[in-house]
Scaffold this motif. Sequence first.
Motif, mmCIF file in Angstrom:
data_model
loop_
_atom_site.group_PDB
_atom_site.id
_atom_site.type_symbol
_atom_site.label_atom_id
_atom_site.label_comp_id
_atom_site.label_asym_id
_atom_site.label_seq_id
_atom_site.Cartn_x
_atom_site.Cartn_y
_atom_site.Cartn_z
ATOM 1 N N ARG A 121 -8.112 -4.774 -6.453
ATOM 2 C CA ARG A 121 -6.809 -5.448 -6.556
ATOM 3 C C ARG A 121 -5.706 -4.448 -6.893
ATOM 4 O O ARG A 121 -4.632 -4.473 -6.301
ATOM 5 C CB ARG A 121 -6.853 -6.547 -7.612
ATOM 6 C CG ARG A 121 -7.614 -7.751 -7.159
ATOM 7 C CD ARG A 121 -7.622 -8.820 -8.216
ATOM 8 N NE ARG A 121 -8.371 -9.960 -7.713
ATOM 9 C CZ ARG A 121 -8.159 -11.178 -8.082
ATOM 10 N NH1 ARG A 121 -7.246 -11.467 -8.981
ATOM 11 N NH2 ARG A 121 -8.886 -12.165 -7.577
ATOM 12 N N GLU A 122 -5.983 -3.589 -7.852
ATOM 13 C CA GLU A 122 -4.993 -2.580 -8.250
ATOM 14 C C GLU A 122 -4.689 -1.636 -7.077
ATOM 15 O O GLU A 122 -3.529 -1.316 -6.813
ATOM 16 C CB GLU A 122 -5.526 -1.790 -9.444
ATOM 17 C CG GLU A 122 -4.605 -0.697 -9.924
ATOM 18 C CD GLU A 122 -5.205 0.108 -11.065
ATOM 19 O OE1 GLU A 122 -4.643 1.182 -11.339
ATOM 20 O OE2 GLU A 122 -6.211 -0.326 -11.667
ATOM 21 N N ARG A 123 -5.717 -1.225 -6.372
ATOM 22 C CA ARG A 123 -5.527 -0.313 -5.246
ATOM 23 C C ARG A 123 -4.732 -0.973 -4.130
ATOM 24 O O ARG A 123 -3.851 -0.341 -3.537
ATOM 25 C CB ARG A 123 -6.882 0.179 -4.748
ATOM 26 C CG ARG A 123 -7.556 1.086 -5.775
ATOM 27 C CD ARG A 123 -8.948 1.460 -5.386
ATOM 28 N NE ARG A 123 -8.914 2.397 -4.269
ATOM 29 C CZ ARG A 123 -9.978 3.013 -3.799
ATOM 30 N NH1 ARG A 123 -11.155 2.788 -4.345
ATOM 31 N NH2 ARG A 123 -9.875 3.856 -2.789
ATOM 32 N N VAL A 124 -5.036 -2.233 -3.841
ATOM 33 C CA VAL A 124 -4.281 -2.959 -2.813
ATOM 34 C C VAL A 124 -2.827 -3.087 -3.250
ATOM 35 O O VAL A 124 -1.905 -2.811 -2.471
ATOM 36 C CB VAL A 124 -4.903 -4.343 -2.526
ATOM 37 C CG1 VAL A 124 -3.962 -5.207 -1.687
ATOM 38 C CG2 VAL A 124 -6.252 -4.188 -1.835
ATOM 39 N N ARG A 168 2.689 -1.921 -2.328
ATOM 40 C CA ARG A 168 3.973 -1.644 -3.006
ATOM 41 C C ARG A 168 4.596 -0.350 -2.463
ATOM 42 O O ARG A 168 5.772 -0.314 -2.129
ATOM 43 C CB ARG A 168 3.795 -1.539 -4.515
ATOM 44 C CG ARG A 168 5.129 -1.249 -5.245
ATOM 45 C CD ARG A 168 4.972 -1.090 -6.741
ATOM 46 N NE ARG A 168 4.305 -2.214 -7.356
ATOM 47 C CZ ARG A 168 4.909 -3.365 -7.703
ATOM 48 N NH1 ARG A 168 6.187 -3.524 -7.464
ATOM 49 N NH2 ARG A 168 4.220 -4.320 -8.268
ATOM 50 N N ARG A 169 3.787 0.714 -2.377
ATOM 51 C CA ARG A 169 4.308 1.990 -1.837
ATOM 52 C C ARG A 169 4.835 1.804 -0.427
ATOM 53 O O ARG A 169 5.901 2.312 -0.078
ATOM 54 C CB ARG A 169 3.217 3.061 -1.850
ATOM 55 C CG ARG A 169 3.155 3.875 -3.108
ATOM 56 C CD ARG A 169 2.274 5.116 -2.961
ATOM 57 N NE ARG A 169 0.977 4.877 -2.344
ATOM 58 C CZ ARG A 169 -0.107 4.473 -2.993
ATOM 59 N NH1 ARG A 169 -0.052 4.234 -4.293
ATOM 60 N NH2 ARG A 169 -1.242 4.312 -2.354
ATOM 61 N N ALA A 170 4.084 1.085 0.396
ATOM 62 C CA ALA A 170 4.523 0.854 1.777
ATOM 63 C C ALA A 170 5.830 0.072 1.794
ATOM 64 O O ALA A 170 6.764 0.424 2.527
ATOM 65 C CB ALA A 170 3.438 0.108 2.556
ATOM 66 N N ALA A 171 5.913 -0.982 1.002
ATOM 67 C CA ALA A 171 7.131 -1.802 0.949
ATOM 68 C C ALA A 171 8.318 -0.980 0.459
ATOM 69 O O ALA A 171 9.439 -1.128 0.967
ATOM 70 C CB ALA A 171 6.911 -3.024 0.066
ATOM 71 N N ILE A 177 -5.727 0.083 5.975
ATOM 72 C CA ILE A 177 -6.551 0.097 4.776
ATOM 73 C C ILE A 177 -7.895 0.800 4.966
ATOM 74 O O ILE A 177 -8.391 1.417 4.029
ATOM 75 C CB ILE A 177 -6.749 -1.326 4.200
ATOM 76 C CG1 ILE A 177 -7.242 -2.294 5.257
ATOM 77 C CG2 ILE A 177 -5.459 -1.810 3.569
ATOM 78 C CD1 ILE A 177 -7.579 -3.666 4.738
ATOM 79 N N ILE A 178 -8.484 0.702 6.132
ATOM 80 C CA ILE A 178 -9.709 1.469 6.390
ATOM 81 C C ILE A 178 -9.798 1.825 7.864
ATOM 82 O O ILE A 178 -9.233 1.147 8.726
ATOM 83 C CB ILE A 178 -11.016 0.751 5.956
ATOM 84 C CG1 ILE A 178 -11.273 -0.502 6.769
ATOM 85 C CG2 ILE A 178 -11.047 0.463 4.483
ATOM 86 C CD1 ILE A 178 -12.667 -1.081 6.558
ATOM 87 N N PHE A 191 -8.402 -1.137 10.291
ATOM 88 C CA PHE A 191 -7.977 -2.398 9.664
ATOM 89 C C PHE A 191 -6.591 -2.156 9.104
ATOM 90 O O PHE A 191 -6.400 -1.255 8.272
ATOM 91 C CB PHE A 191 -8.888 -2.769 8.495
ATOM 92 C CG PHE A 191 -10.211 -3.400 8.851
ATOM 93 C CD1 PHE A 191 -10.759 -3.301 10.107
ATOM 94 C CD2 PHE A 191 -10.914 -4.093 7.884
ATOM 95 C CE1 PHE A 191 -11.981 -3.883 10.399
ATOM 96 C CE2 PHE A 191 -12.126 -4.686 8.150
ATOM 97 C CZ PHE A 191 -12.673 -4.579 9.417
ATOM 98 N N THR A 192 -5.622 -2.941 9.530
ATOM 99 C CA THR A 192 -4.259 -2.828 9.038
ATOM 100 C C THR A 192 -3.862 -4.120 8.366
ATOM 101 O O THR A 192 -3.952 -5.191 8.980
ATOM 102 C CB THR A 192 -3.280 -2.509 10.191
ATOM 103 O OG1 THR A 192 -3.709 -1.291 10.827
ATOM 104 C CG2 THR A 192 -1.861 -2.349 9.690
ATOM 105 N N LEU A 193 -3.458 -4.025 7.107
ATOM 106 C CA LEU A 193 -3.020 -5.171 6.335
ATOM 107 C C LEU A 193 -1.516 -5.327 6.539
ATOM 108 O O LEU A 193 -0.765 -4.366 6.405
ATOM 109 C CB LEU A 193 -3.333 -4.941 4.851
ATOM 110 C CG LEU A 193 -3.180 -6.123 3.913
ATOM 111 C CD1 LEU A 193 -4.101 -7.269 4.320
ATOM 112 C CD2 LEU A 193 -3.463 -5.681 2.482
#
Length: 142
Positions: A53-56, A61-64, A73-74, A138-140
Amino acid sequence: MPDLMRPEDLKRVTSDAEMKKAEENLQRAKKQEEEQKQLREMFMAKEIPANARERVNNAVRRAAEHGLNEVQIITFAATYCNDRGRRINNNEPDWPDSLEGYAKKAYDYYEKELRPLDYKLRVEVLDYPGGVPGNIGFTLKW
């Protein structure tokens, strides 16, 4: 004084050099195959980290903060899918059934934790070395 080399001696020298080169190539290929096998085994056994959760949160946040609305993500080899990426490549509805190992775990995590929050997941073949699916991403998205 040494004798001059005969053509058959030179052919033997060439043949020996070619054999040595072929053996080196074979050893290199075996080593590379073993490394690939170990990478696959590690990928299949890998678990979702406890701090996922913290990593996501940190990643999105950095991307935003950079004005983005997605983050990869992978990535993993298409050969890690049970159909070598065919269903993902063809966007077949049952493509999640082709996932194995960590890819399956990551997809299940998305379904359980992220989809309910209205995140989207894009899964695609990223490259086609030799005309076949190479890597899956995989792109979130949000």
